[in-house]
Scaffold this active site. Structure first.
Site, PDB file in Angstrom:
ATOM      1  N   ARG A 108       0.887  -1.175   0.000  1.00  0.00           N
ATOM      2  CA  ARG A 108       0.000   0.000   0.000  1.00  0.00           C
ATOM      3  C   ARG A 108       0.916   1.214   0.000  1.00  0.00           C
ATOM      4  O   ARG A 108       1.736   1.383   0.894  1.00  0.00           O
ATOM      5  CB  ARG A 108      -0.908   0.008   1.232  1.00  0.00           C
ATOM      6  CG  ARG A 108      -1.596   1.335   1.438  1.00  0.00           C
ATOM      7  CD  ARG A 108      -2.707   1.278   2.461  1.00  0.00           C
ATOM      8  NE  ARG A 108      -3.864   0.589   1.909  1.00  0.00           N
ATOM      9  CZ  ARG A 108      -5.082   0.614   2.457  1.00  0.00           C
ATOM     10  NH1 ARG A 108      -5.290   1.266   3.584  1.00  0.00           N
ATOM     11  NH2 ARG A 108      -6.089  -0.023   1.899  1.00  0.00           N
ATOM     12  N   GLN A 138     -10.078  -3.852  -3.407  1.00  0.00           N
ATOM     13  CA  GLN A 138     -11.354  -3.442  -2.823  1.00  0.00           C
ATOM     14  C   GLN A 138     -12.510  -3.765  -3.769  1.00  0.00           C
ATOM     15  O   GLN A 138     -13.580  -4.231  -3.346  1.00  0.00           O
ATOM     16  CB  GLN A 138     -11.334  -1.926  -2.554  1.00  0.00           C
ATOM     17  CG  GLN A 138     -12.645  -1.385  -2.003  1.00  0.00           C
ATOM     18  CD  GLN A 138     -12.941  -1.891  -0.607  1.00  0.00           C
ATOM     19  OE1 GLN A 138     -12.096  -1.803   0.265  1.00  0.00           O
ATOM     20  NE2 GLN A 138     -14.130  -2.428  -0.382  1.00  0.00           N
ATOM     21  N   ASP A 226     -17.423   7.120  -0.548  1.00  0.00           N
ATOM     22  CA  ASP A 226     -16.116   6.936   0.103  1.00  0.00           C
ATOM     23  C   ASP A 226     -15.772   8.275   0.754  1.00  0.00           C
ATOM     24  O   ASP A 226     -16.426   9.306   0.487  1.00  0.00           O
ATOM     25  CB  ASP A 226     -15.062   6.533  -0.960  1.00  0.00           C
ATOM     26  CG  ASP A 226     -13.697   6.200  -0.346  1.00  0.00           C
ATOM     27  OD1 ASP A 226     -13.618   5.984   0.881  1.00  0.00           O
ATOM     28  OD2 ASP A 226     -12.702   6.169  -1.107  1.00  0.00           O
ATOM     29  N   ARG A 293     -13.431  -8.780   1.903  1.00  0.00           N
ATOM     30  CA  ARG A 293     -12.028  -8.489   1.581  1.00  0.00           C
ATOM     31  C   ARG A 293     -11.187  -9.760   1.766  1.00  0.00           C
ATOM     32  O   ARG A 293     -10.301 -10.031   0.968  1.00  0.00           O
ATOM     33  CB  ARG A 293     -11.480  -7.361   2.462  1.00  0.00           C
ATOM     34  CG  ARG A 293     -12.112  -5.978   2.268  1.00  0.00           C
ATOM     35  CD  ARG A 293     -11.883  -5.403   0.887  1.00  0.00           C
ATOM     36  NE  ARG A 293     -10.480  -5.313   0.530  1.00  0.00           N
ATOM     37  CZ  ARG A 293      -9.641  -4.348   0.907  1.00  0.00           C
ATOM     38  NH1 ARG A 293     -10.067  -3.349   1.634  1.00  0.00           N
ATOM     39  NH2 ARG A 293      -8.369  -4.351   0.503  1.00  0.00           N
TER      40      ARG A 293
HETATM   41  N1   CP Z   1     -11.137  -0.351   2.591  1.00  0.00           N
HETATM   42  C1   CP Z   1      -9.855  -0.406   2.972  1.00  0.00           C
HETATM   43  O1   CP Z   1      -8.934  -0.565   2.155  1.00  0.00           O
HETATM   44  O2   CP Z   1      -9.670  -0.284   4.314  1.00  0.00           O
HETATM   45  P1   CP Z   1      -8.283  -0.102   5.074  1.00  0.00           P
HETATM   46  O3   CP Z   1      -7.762   1.274   4.727  1.00  0.00           O
HETATM   47  O4   CP Z   1      -8.635  -0.229   6.525  1.00  0.00           O
HETATM   48  O5   CP Z   1      -7.329  -1.155   4.609  1.00  0.00           O
HETATM   49  N1  NVA Z   2     -10.042   6.639  -0.912  1.00  0.00           N
HETATM   50  C1  NVA Z   2      -9.606   6.181   0.390  1.00  0.00           C
HETATM   51  C2  NVA Z   2      -9.793   4.713   0.512  1.00  0.00           C
HETATM   52  C3  NVA Z   2      -9.405   4.140   1.841  1.00  0.00           C
HETATM   53  C4  NVA Z   2      -9.539   2.649   1.896  1.00  0.00           C
HETATM   54  C5  NVA Z   2      -8.160   6.577   0.618  1.00  0.00           C
HETATM   55  O1  NVA Z   2      -7.359   6.462  -0.317  1.00  0.00           O
HETATM   56  O2  NVA Z   2      -7.836   6.999   1.726  1.00  0.00           O
END
Ligand code: CP
Ligand code: NVA
Length: 308
Positions: A108, A138, A226, A293
């Site tokens: 990430r 996701q 979101d 997930r």
């Molecule tokens: N939806 C999602 O990716 O959640 P996290 O940021 O908690 O991993």
């Molecule tokens: N759009 C949000 C998604 C989190 C899972 C972000 O990037 O923070």
């Protein structure tokens, strides 16, 4: 060839459909089991998944960890701040070293270019656990949740309200692959990435942008929201104000079909992008979506290892 999962298109529509079917079957086969018990066939026994987090996470971190355990493997979870990566070791060198020590890498990060560089230098599968550009894992869970709740994807009318962000980009990409339509309600200046829109339209999906939330939500099968402030973005009052007309509330849900469902990847901000009556109401699928997930990650991992 090494299979990387940087965007949904790396798998394609047929594989995506197969992944969702696999997830449904595996989920069903272990319904009453403790979460940490491995599946009977343990298809990734002895495999180690390395996970790198350059941003916060609850769902992605836990679901990948549980997913690899259920597939019979193990994980190593690292925050980049405690890695040499956080002190300037290059992404390429990190990729080379982790490829010698682990069987797959999930990351990430912020800039999508970083994950592309990681993949270019890795000899094991690299999986996108969210970048500023996209969040493909996701959307596999989201599609699984919709199918599980009886929504066939082809022709489905999906409405997104709010910021044109990473999650929306992957929804738009999925629309092209799975032949559903996306109506996007967002203020001027917050549209999704145009290359994702163009690709989905070229694949036959109807993707439209609306400046009126009620118009965008009219007759929708699915309403998606979101956060208005994604990780790494600055909080700006002007943006929050511009987003307010796109809040998902009872009036918006009233515009959608009576059997419409609500999705949100979480974390949610009640009173901002969604009202409690919606996210905690009967049309919300968010807890199934979060649980899924795990089941989606398992299929993504199996695909990465050529098992799907
Ligand atoms: N939806 C999602 O990716 O959640 P996290 O940021 O908690 O991993
Ligand atoms: N759009 C949000 C998604 C989190 C899972 C972000 O990037 O923070």
């Amino acid at each position: 060839m090494t299979r990387h999962f940087l965007n949904l298109g790396d798998a394609g529509g047929d594989a995506l459909a197969a992944m969702i079917n696999d997830a449904i079957d595996r989920k069903d086969a272990r319904k009453t089991w403790p979460k940490g018990k491995a599946d009977t066939d343990a298809p990734l026994a002895d495999h180690v998944l390395a996970m790198i987090f350059e941003k916060s996470s609850t769902r992605t971190r836990v679901s990948f960890d549980i997913a690899i355990r259920q597939l019979g493997g193990t994980s190593i979870v690292m925050d980049s701040g405690s890695m040499q990566l956080g002190r300037g070791e290059t992404v390429a060198d990190t990729a080379r070293v982790l490829s010698r020590m682990c069987d797959a890498i999930m990351i990430r990060t912020d800039d999508h270019g970083k994950i592309e560089e990681l993949a270019a230098n890795a000899s094991v599968p690299v999986i996108n656990g969210l970048t500023d550009l996209s969040h493909p894992c996701q959307i596999v869970a989201d599609l699984l949740s919709l199918i599980e709740h009886g929504k066939a994807l082809p022709g489905l009318e999906v409405t997104w309200l709010g910021d044109g962000n990473n999650v929306l980009n992957s929804i738009v990409e999925a629309a092209g692959l799975m032949k559903f339509n996306v109506r996007i309600g967002c203020p001027d200046g917050y549209d999704p990435d145009q290359s994702f829109v163009a690709a989905a339209q070229a694949a036959g999906a109807r993707i439209s942008v609306h400046r009126d939330a009620l118009e965008a939500a009219s007759n929708a099968d699915v309403i998606v929201a979101d956060t208005w402030v994604s990780m790494g973005q600055a909080h700006a009052d002007a943006k929050m104000e511009a987003m307010m007309p796109f809040q998902v509330n009872d009036v918006i849900m009233g515009q959608a079909k009576t059997d419409a469902v609500f999705l949100h990847c979480l974390p949610a901000h009640r009173g901002e992008e969604v009202m409690p009556s919606v996210i905690d109401g009967p049309q919300s699928l968010v807890w199934d979506e979060a649980e899924n997930r795990i089941h989606a990650q398992k299929s993504i991992l199996r695909w990465a290892f050529g098992q799907i």
